[in-house]
Scaffold this motif. Structure first.
Motif, mmCIF file in Angstrom:
data_model
loop_
_atom_site.group_PDB
_atom_site.id
_atom_site.type_symbol
_atom_site.label_atom_id
_atom_site.label_comp_id
_atom_site.label_asym_id
_atom_site.label_seq_id
_atom_site.Cartn_x
_atom_site.Cartn_y
_atom_site.Cartn_z
ATOM 1 N N ASP A 472 0.831 -1.194 0.000
ATOM 2 C CA ASP A 472 0.000 0.000 0.000
ATOM 3 C C ASP A 472 0.873 1.254 0.000
ATOM 4 O O ASP A 472 0.520 2.269 -0.606
ATOM 5 C CB ASP A 472 -0.926 -0.017 1.219
ATOM 6 C CG ASP A 472 -2.212 0.768 0.991
ATOM 7 O OD1 ASP A 472 -2.765 0.678 -0.117
ATOM 8 O OD2 ASP A 472 -2.643 1.475 1.918
ATOM 9 N N ARG A 475 2.276 1.880 -3.499
ATOM 10 C CA ARG A 475 1.291 2.217 -4.529
ATOM 11 C C ARG A 475 1.380 3.683 -4.917
ATOM 12 O O ARG A 475 1.386 4.572 -4.072
ATOM 13 C CB ARG A 475 -0.111 1.865 -4.048
ATOM 14 C CG ARG A 475 -1.218 2.249 -5.024
ATOM 15 C CD ARG A 475 -2.553 1.654 -4.602
ATOM 16 N NE ARG A 475 -2.876 1.860 -3.212
ATOM 17 C CZ ARG A 475 -3.456 2.961 -2.717
ATOM 18 N NH1 ARG A 475 -3.775 3.938 -3.532
ATOM 19 N NH2 ARG A 475 -3.718 3.038 -1.432
ATOM 20 N N HIS A 517 -7.037 -9.361 1.241
ATOM 21 C CA HIS A 517 -6.738 -7.935 1.437
ATOM 22 C C HIS A 517 -7.517 -7.132 0.390
ATOM 23 O O HIS A 517 -6.979 -6.652 -0.604
ATOM 24 C CB HIS A 517 -5.236 -7.699 1.337
ATOM 25 C CG HIS A 517 -4.433 -8.562 2.265
ATOM 26 N ND1 HIS A 517 -4.485 -8.415 3.639
ATOM 27 C CD2 HIS A 517 -3.594 -9.603 2.028
ATOM 28 C CE1 HIS A 517 -3.689 -9.320 4.203
ATOM 29 N NE2 HIS A 517 -3.146 -10.057 3.249
ATOM 30 N N GLU A 520 -6.859 -3.140 -0.372
ATOM 31 C CA GLU A 520 -5.608 -2.924 -1.096
ATOM 32 C C GLU A 520 -5.733 -3.398 -2.543
ATOM 33 O O GLU A 520 -5.222 -2.744 -3.469
ATOM 34 C CB GLU A 520 -4.460 -3.645 -0.398
ATOM 35 C CG GLU A 520 -4.120 -3.114 0.979
ATOM 36 C CD GLU A 520 -4.952 -3.726 2.103
ATOM 37 O OE1 GLU A 520 -4.601 -3.528 3.271
ATOM 38 O OE2 GLU A 520 -5.964 -4.403 1.800
ATOM 39 N N ALA A 523 -7.836 -0.898 -4.558
ATOM 40 C CA ALA A 523 -7.087 0.323 -4.872
ATOM 41 C C ALA A 523 -6.206 0.104 -6.097
ATOM 42 O O ALA A 523 -6.055 1.004 -6.939
ATOM 43 C CB ALA A 523 -6.243 0.735 -3.668
#
Length: 651
Positions: A472, A475, A517, A520, A523
Motif C-alpha cells: 500500500d 502504490r 486484502h 488494497e 485500490a
C-alpha cells in the motif's frame, strides 16, 4: 545512446511481424518500419502525391491494423505474420476530374532489432523490379523481401491517376519475407467480454484480448505469446509463462502450447556459453541471424523453471486435458530437480557474458539496497523463493494426481525452504528483503518483488498482512512502484527503480485478493484502470506513475503480460478459484466492487464458457457455464443460478 521514442508510434502486430510509424503513417528512420522475425523488412516507406507528402492522421483500428486519413486520401495498414500490406486510396469528392501523380519510395536495411535498438543500422537498399512484375530486396546473408504491387505501376512505383468526380482508386503494396518458414495463424481465439458500470474495464479487456491475439504465434502445433513489440517478438520463458497464467480466462490452449514449446527445449546438459543446465527452462529464443549479445537460445533466467511448474498446475486446474498434463510430468520432475540442485536458496550469479541479473528486474540497477547501492554477486531473489515454494507444493500435487512418486519429498523441501526464508529474508521494519546475497546480507530495498510472494503459500497470515501494508505504501496513483520512493536510488522514470509495470502490479493484486486484502486489491484495480485510460487502453510494458502515467520512451507496446492485465483483473474481481479436476468453481469477489456491477461472458473453463454477473455489493449470479461443474461461493454455499446451466462438458 538516446532511447527510441516508441510511445507515440502507431504499432500494428501479427507476431512475429510488426509495423511502426509516426501518426502520419510515414516511415523515415529511427525505429520505424516493418519487422519480421527480428529483422527489418521495410525501413523506409514514403508516399507523395504530386511530389508532396499528404497530411494524414492515423489511429489503430485493431491490434494488427491502422488507418491514416486525410481530407481526400488515406493509407490503411495491416500486419500479417510474414509481412503486411499498405493500401493507398485516392479519392475525388470534387465536381471536376482530379489528375495526380502518386509516387512511393520503399527501401530496407535488413537490420536486426538488436542493432536498431542500439542505434546501429546500415545503408538502405531500394526495392528493385524483376522480370515477373514483382519487386525485391535481398541481403548478402540471404534475407529476402518480396513486394507485390497492385495495380502495376506506370514507372518505378509511380502512377499517373485521373479520377472522375466521386471516383476512388487504390494501390496495394504487399511485403513478404520469403526466406523464413511459413507461419500459420491460429484461427480460434477468445470471445471474452465484460460489461461493467465502469466502462474502462470493458475497454481494457477488449484491447488486451486483441493484443494477446496479435502476439500469438505458432511453433509447429503449439502456440504461445511473443513477449512484445518491437524488441521481443519471440519466445521468452518468463514472459510467455506469466502471460499464459494471467490469460487463463481466455482458455488453456496457449498455456498448453507454451509449456510444450518450452518443455521441448528444456535443458539437458551443462553449457557455459548458453547457461543451459539439466532441467532449466530457457530465457530467450532468437533466430540465429538476429541473435544480439546473447546466444540464439539462452537459459540465463532464475525464475522460468519454477514458473513452468506453477503454470502447468494452474492450467490443469483450469481444464487442460489430463493426458496433455501427464505428458509434461517428466519436465516437471526435471524442473524440480533443478530447483533443489541449488545450495541454500534458488539463486544466480552473473557469468560475465550473459545477463547480470536473471530475475524479471534484469537491468543493471534492478536490485538495490535501500541506500542506493547496487546488489552484485550471488543473489537469491525473494519472489523466486515464492515461485519455488509454490512449484514444489503444486508439483507434488500433480505427481500425486497422476500416481507418480515424489510428492512427499517436494512438500518437505518446500516446508524447509519456507522456514529458511523466514530466518534469512525478513528485515527490520517487518518486510522481506528484495534479495539475499551469497554471504547472507539482506538487500533491504523496499521493492515490489515482495508482492509476488502473495498467493504462493510461502507466507503466514501475519507475514501476508505485513506485505500488504508495504505494498500500500509502494502504490502510486497508477500502480505499484517497483522501488519505494524513500529509497536512495528511486527514479520514477527508470526501468526498474521506481517505474510501474502493469504485470507486476496485477500479480500483486491477484495475491492480495486471494489472501483477503480486499481494500488494497481494489485500490490497485482503480490504479490500473486510471493508467489504462491514459494509454488508450493499450497498457505499455512500463511507465512512470507518480503525478501522471508518464510514457517510458522505449517501452514495448503491446507487451504480452501487460495485455494480459485485463483478463487477470477479471480473475481478481470475481475471486475465481477454478478446480476442474475437483469439479468446482468458487467465487469470492472483491466487495464492494471497485468497478460497480459487471457481467462477464465468454470466460473459458473446462471446454465451456462462463457467464456470470456480480452486483456492486459482490453478490454473484451464474447465468451459464460448463456442464458438470459445481458453482460455489467462498462460504461454501452454492452460487445463485439464474437458469439451468448448459454448455460444453469439461475435460
Amino acid at each position: 545512446m538516446a532511447q527510441h521514442q516508441l510511445h507515440d508510434r502507431v504499432t500494428c502486430v501479427a507476431a512475429p511481424a510488426t509495423w511502426l510509424s509516426g501518426p502520419d503513417g510515414r516511415m523515415t528512420g529511427a525505429a520505424d518500419g516493418l519487422y519480421v522475425e527480428d529483422r527489418r523488412a521495410v525501413a523506409r516507406l514514403e508516399v507523395t502525391i504530386d511530389g508532396a507528402a499528404p497530411a494524414l492522421t492515423g489511429h489503430r483500428t485493431g491490434a494488427a491494423s491502422a488507418v491514416f486519413a486525410g481530407v481526400r486520401d488515406t493509407r490503411s495498414r495491416l500486419a500479417e505474420p510474414l509481412g503486411g500490406t499498405e493500401t493507398v486510396t485516392l479519392s475525388n469528392d470534387a465536381d471536376e476530374p482530379r489528375s495526380v501523380v502518386l509516387a512511393i519510395s520503399a527501401a530496407t536495411d535488413f537490420a536486426t532489432t538488436g542493432a536498431i535498438r542500439d542505434g546501429r543500422t546500415g545503408s538502405t537498399v531500394d526495392f528493385e523490379p524483376d522480370a515477373g512484375g514483382t519487386w525485391w530486396a535481398r541481403s548478402a546473408d540471404g534475407m529476402a523481401v518480396r513486394l507485390d504491387v497492385t495495380p502495376p505501376p506506370d514507372g518505378p512505383l509511380r502512377w499517373a491517376v485521373t479520377l472522375e468526380p466521386g471516383e476512388r482508386c487504390s494501390v496495394e503494396l504487399r511485403f513478404t519475407r520469403t526466406d523464413v518458414a511459413t507461419i500459420q495463424r491460429a484461427k480460434r481465439f477468445s470471445t471474452l467480454r465484460v460489461a461493467a458500470a465502469d466502462p474502462r474495464l470493458d475497454a481494457l479487456v477488449r484491447t488486451g484480448v486483441q493484443d494477446l491475439d496479435a502476439l500469438r504465434r505458432t511453433d509447429g502445433a503449439d502456440v504461445y505469446y511473443c513477449a512484445g513489440s518491437p524488441w521481443y517478438l519471440t519466445l521468452f520463458g518468463r514472459d510467455a509463462l506469466w502471460s499464459a497464467r494471467l490469460g487463463l480466462p481466455l482458455g488453456v490452449d496457449v498455456a498448453a502450447g507454451t509449456l510444450r514449446a518450452l518443455g521441448a527445449r528444456q535443458g539437458t546438459t551443462h553449457d557455459g556459453d548458453t547457461e543451459e543446465e539439466p532441467g532449466r527452462v530457457l530465457h530467450e529464443l532468437r533466430p540465429p541471424d538476429a541473435a544480439h549479445r546473447l546466444p540464439p537460445i539462452y537459459y540465463g533466467t532464475v525464475d522460468a523453471t519454477a514458473l513452468f511448474v506453477c503454470t502447468l498446475a494452474d492450467a490443469y486446474r483450469w481444464g487442460m486435458r489430463p493426458d496433455a498434463v501427464e505428458a509434461l510430468l517428466p519436465n516437471v520432475e526435471a524442473a524440480l530437480e533443478w530447483l533443489a540442485g541449488h545450495e541454500g536458496f534458488v539463486a544466480y550469479r552473473s557469468t560475465g557474458t550473459g545477463l547480470t541479473h536473471q530475475g524479471w528486474k534484469d537491468s543493471g540497477d534492478g536490485v538495490q539496497f535501500a541506500d542506493g547501492r547496487i546488489a552484485t554477486g550471488t543473489l537469491a531473489l525473494c519472489e523466486v523463493q515464492g515461485y519455488a515454494y509454490q512449484a514444489a507444493v503444486r508439483g507434488a500435487d500433480l505427481l500425486d494426481a497422476f500416481g507418480r512418486t515424489g510428492g512427499r519429498r517436494w512438500r518437505d523441501w518446500a516446508a524447509d525452504l519456507a522456514e529458511r526464508f523466514r530466518a534469512a529474508f525478513w528485515c527490520p521494519g517487518d518486510y522481506p528483503a528484495v534479495a539475499v546475497t551469497g554471504g547472507g546480507e539482506r538487500v533491504d530495498g523496499v521493492a515490489s518483488n515482495m508482492g509476488h510472494l502473495l498467493g504462493t503459500g510461502l507466507l503466514s497470515a501475519a507475514e501476508s498482512a505485513a506485505v500488504a501494508g508495504w505494498l500500500d505504501r509502494l502504490r502510486s496513483p497508477f500502480g505499484l512502484r517497483t522501488l519505494a520512493a524513500s529509497s536512495a536510488g528511486y527514479d520514477a522514470g527508470s526501468y526498474h527503480a521506481g517505474s510501474v509495470w502493469p504485470h507486476d502490479t496485477v500479480i500483486a493484486l491477484l495475491g492480495l485478493a486471494r489472501e483477503g486484502h480486499r481494500e488494497e486489491a481494489a485500490a490497485l484495480v482503480r490504479a490500473l484502470l486510471g493508467a489504462a485510460e491514459r494509454f488508450d487502453f493499450r497498457l505499455p510494458e512500463l511507465y512512470g506513475g507518480d503525478d501522471d502515467a508518464t510514457p517510458y520512451p522505449a517501452a514495448c507496446r503491446p507487451q504480452a503480460w501487460a495485455a494480459a492485465v485485463g483478463p487477470a483483473l477479471l480473475t481478481a474481481l470475481l475471486g475465481l478459484d477454478v478446480d476442474v479436476p475437483a469439479g468446482r468453481i468458487t467465487f469470492d469477489p472483491i466487495a464492494p466492487s471497485p468497478v460497480g456491477a459487471f457481467r462477464v461472458r465468454g470466460l473459458k473453463v473446462a471446454g465451456g464458457e462462463l457467464d456470470v454477473t456480480v452486483d456492486a455489493s459482490g453478490a454473484v449470479t451464474v447465468h451459464n457455464g460448463p456442464v458438470g461443474i459445481e458453482f460455489l461461493l467462498a462460504s461454501g454455499r452454492p452460487a445463485s443460478i439464474a437458469r439451468a446451466i448448459s454448455g460444453a462438458s469439461g475435460g
